[in-house]
Write a protein that holds these residues in place. Sequence first.
Motif, PDB file in Angstrom:
ATOM      1  N   VAL A 188       0.650  -1.356  -0.174  1.00 53.85           N
ATOM      2  CA  VAL A 188       0.016  -0.060  -0.044  1.00 53.85           C
ATOM      3  C   VAL A 188       0.807   1.250  -0.019  1.00 53.85           C
ATOM      4  O   VAL A 188       1.861   1.547   0.962  1.00 53.85           O
ATOM      5  CB  VAL A 188      -0.812  -0.033   1.458  1.00 53.85           C
ATOM      6  CG1 VAL A 188      -1.719   1.118   1.435  1.00 53.85           C
ATOM      7  CG2 VAL A 188      -1.722  -1.293   1.145  1.00 53.85           C
TER       8      VAL A 188
ATOM      9  N   ASP B 101       0.825   5.518   0.438  1.00 52.37           N
ATOM     10  CA  ASP B 101      -0.127   6.237   0.432  1.00 52.37           C
ATOM     11  C   ASP B 101       0.428   7.343   1.295  1.00 52.37           C
ATOM     12  O   ASP B 101       1.397   6.628   2.482  1.00 52.37           O
ATOM     13  CB  ASP B 101      -1.575   6.031   0.838  1.00 52.37           C
ATOM     14  CG  ASP B 101      -2.456   7.237   0.846  1.00 52.37           C
ATOM     15  OD1 ASP B 101      -2.171   8.277   1.324  1.00 52.37           O
ATOM     16  OD2 ASP B 101      -3.509   6.533   0.147  1.00 52.37           O
TER      17      ASP B 101
ATOM     18  N   SER C  75      -3.743   4.680   4.481  1.00 48.52           N
ATOM     19  CA  SER C  75      -2.768   3.366   4.197  1.00 48.52           C
ATOM     20  C   SER C  75      -3.218   2.651   5.449  1.00 48.52           C
ATOM     21  O   SER C  75      -3.549   1.668   6.095  1.00 48.52           O
ATOM     22  CB  SER C  75      -0.884   4.565   5.373  1.00 48.52           C
ATOM     23  OG  SER C  75      -1.018   4.737   3.321  1.00 48.52           O
ATOM     24  N   ASP C  76      -3.295   3.263   7.271  1.00 47.80           N
ATOM     25  CA  ASP C  76      -3.756   2.445   8.224  1.00 47.80           C
ATOM     26  C   ASP C  76      -4.948   1.773   8.914  1.00 47.80           C
ATOM     27  O   ASP C  76      -5.710   0.115   8.470  1.00 47.80           O
ATOM     28  CB  ASP C  76      -3.576   2.729   9.834  1.00 47.80           C
ATOM     29  CG  ASP C  76      -3.597   2.148  10.822  1.00 47.80           C
ATOM     30  OD1 ASP C  76      -3.266   1.250  11.187  1.00 47.80           O
ATOM     31  OD2 ASP C  76      -4.802   2.242  11.193  1.00 47.80           O
TER      32      ASP C  76
ATOM     33  N   ARG D 207      -4.619  -0.277   5.654  1.00 50.68           N
ATOM     34  CA  ARG D 207      -4.191  -1.952   6.128  1.00 50.68           C
ATOM     35  C   ARG D 207      -4.802  -2.867   7.027  1.00 50.68           C
ATOM     36  O   ARG D 207      -4.819  -4.179   6.437  1.00 50.68           O
ATOM     37  CB  ARG D 207      -2.434  -1.550   6.574  1.00 50.68           C
ATOM     38  CG  ARG D 207      -2.066  -2.407   7.748  1.00 50.68           C
ATOM     39  CD  ARG D 207      -1.122  -2.186   8.739  1.00 50.68           C
ATOM     40  NE  ARG D 207      -1.061  -1.076   9.766  1.00 50.68           N
ATOM     41  CZ  ARG D 207      -1.807  -1.685  10.549  1.00 50.68           C
ATOM     42  NH1 ARG D 207      -2.718  -2.770  11.789  1.00 50.68           N
ATOM     43  NH2 ARG D 207      -2.915  -0.820  11.531  1.00 50.68           N
TER      44      ARG D 207
ATOM     45  N   VAL E 112       0.334  -7.261   4.678  1.00 50.62           N
ATOM     46  CA  VAL E 112       0.498  -5.801   4.311  1.00 50.62           C
ATOM     47  C   VAL E 112       1.287  -5.447   4.430  1.00 50.62           C
ATOM     48  O   VAL E 112       1.857  -5.088   5.544  1.00 50.62           O
ATOM     49  CB  VAL E 112      -0.267  -4.614   4.115  1.00 50.62           C
ATOM     50  CG1 VAL E 112      -0.415  -3.303   4.188  1.00 50.62           C
ATOM     51  CG2 VAL E 112      -1.938  -5.519   4.512  1.00 50.62           C
ATOM     52  N   GLU E 113       2.172  -4.545   3.796  1.00 45.54           N
ATOM     53  CA  GLU E 113       3.380  -3.277   3.574  1.00 45.54           C
ATOM     54  C   GLU E 113       2.813  -2.023   3.312  1.00 45.54           C
ATOM     55  O   GLU E 113       2.180  -2.045   2.341  1.00 45.54           O
ATOM     56  CB  GLU E 113       4.588  -4.111   2.875  1.00 45.54           C
ATOM     57  CG  GLU E 113       5.478  -2.678   2.833  1.00 45.54           C
ATOM     58  CD  GLU E 113       7.242  -2.934   2.689  1.00 45.54           C
ATOM     59  OE1 GLU E 113       7.883  -2.863   2.000  1.00 45.54           O
ATOM     60  OE2 GLU E 113       7.110  -4.059   2.200  1.00 45.54           O
ATOM     61  N   LEU E 114       3.218  -0.992   4.018  1.00 44.26           N
ATOM     62  CA  LEU E 114       3.219   0.614   3.903  1.00 44.26           C
ATOM     63  C   LEU E 114       4.479   1.168   3.295  1.00 44.26           C
ATOM     64  O   LEU E 114       5.438   1.205   4.610  1.00 44.26           O
ATOM     65  CB  LEU E 114       1.948   0.358   4.806  1.00 44.26           C
ATOM     66  CG  LEU E 114       0.885   0.331   5.818  1.00 44.26           C
ATOM     67  CD1 LEU E 114       0.884   1.423   6.844  1.00 44.26           C
ATOM     68  CD2 LEU E 114      -0.145   0.350   4.878  1.00 44.26           C
TER      69      LEU E 114
END
Length: 235
Positions: free
Chosen positions: A7, A9, A15-16, A19, A29-31
């Motif tokens: 993700v 952003d 993002s949170d 996620r 998930v990786e941010l």
Amino acid sequence: MNCRVLVVDDDPTVSDVVRRYLEQEGYRVELVGDGLAALASVAADTPDLVVLDLMMPGIDGLEVCRRLRRQLPQLPVVMLTALGDEADRVVGLEVGADDYVTKPFSPRELVLRIRSVLRRSTASGAVPAPEAALLVDGDLTADTGRRIARLGGRALSLTTREFDLLAFLLRHPARAWSRAELLDKVWGWQFGDQSTVTVHVRRLREKIEIDPAAPRRILTAWGVGYRYERTPGHV
């Protein structure tokens, strides 16, 4: 499921939320918060799908998508955009996004879109029936088992959706399909922006037609949509 989603952003709140919803559905998930970090992450460990914000400082989502498409044409990309105008959405599709969701968005809708894109992508690994494995029209071939299309012996750089669209049209020549029907049959959507189909047809024509402005394979069926015409002398 165990699919990994990257993700991208610069808004940590967005993002949170994304996620949490994805993790509830079983995704890993990786941010990351910017375009350079996204490209570095993909280079280090290719994800199964990228959720990519359009408007970011520095390298924006459009440029990130362009670079990803040059390196990994079949990597699924779902674009997030705060721009609701159709022209802006079309630009995202033109650079190779498989789908887009407009902000503000429903996280559940985003999950459904991601699931749809991944279903198409992972289904491509299934072993097809032998008679359907290789689709041929003159010097154009589509190997549905290996997901490779060639024109005149040269491998074509197609996105997942472009390959799916080409394979579908090759399997169903001569019949006119509406944009709504293609959206259903190829994308698996019963609703959605039909300009998605228009853009993908245009991109596909640029890759398989001698003159995209005067196509001889993917023809416009006026008042309906599109139809595929085989090369004369081939059945």
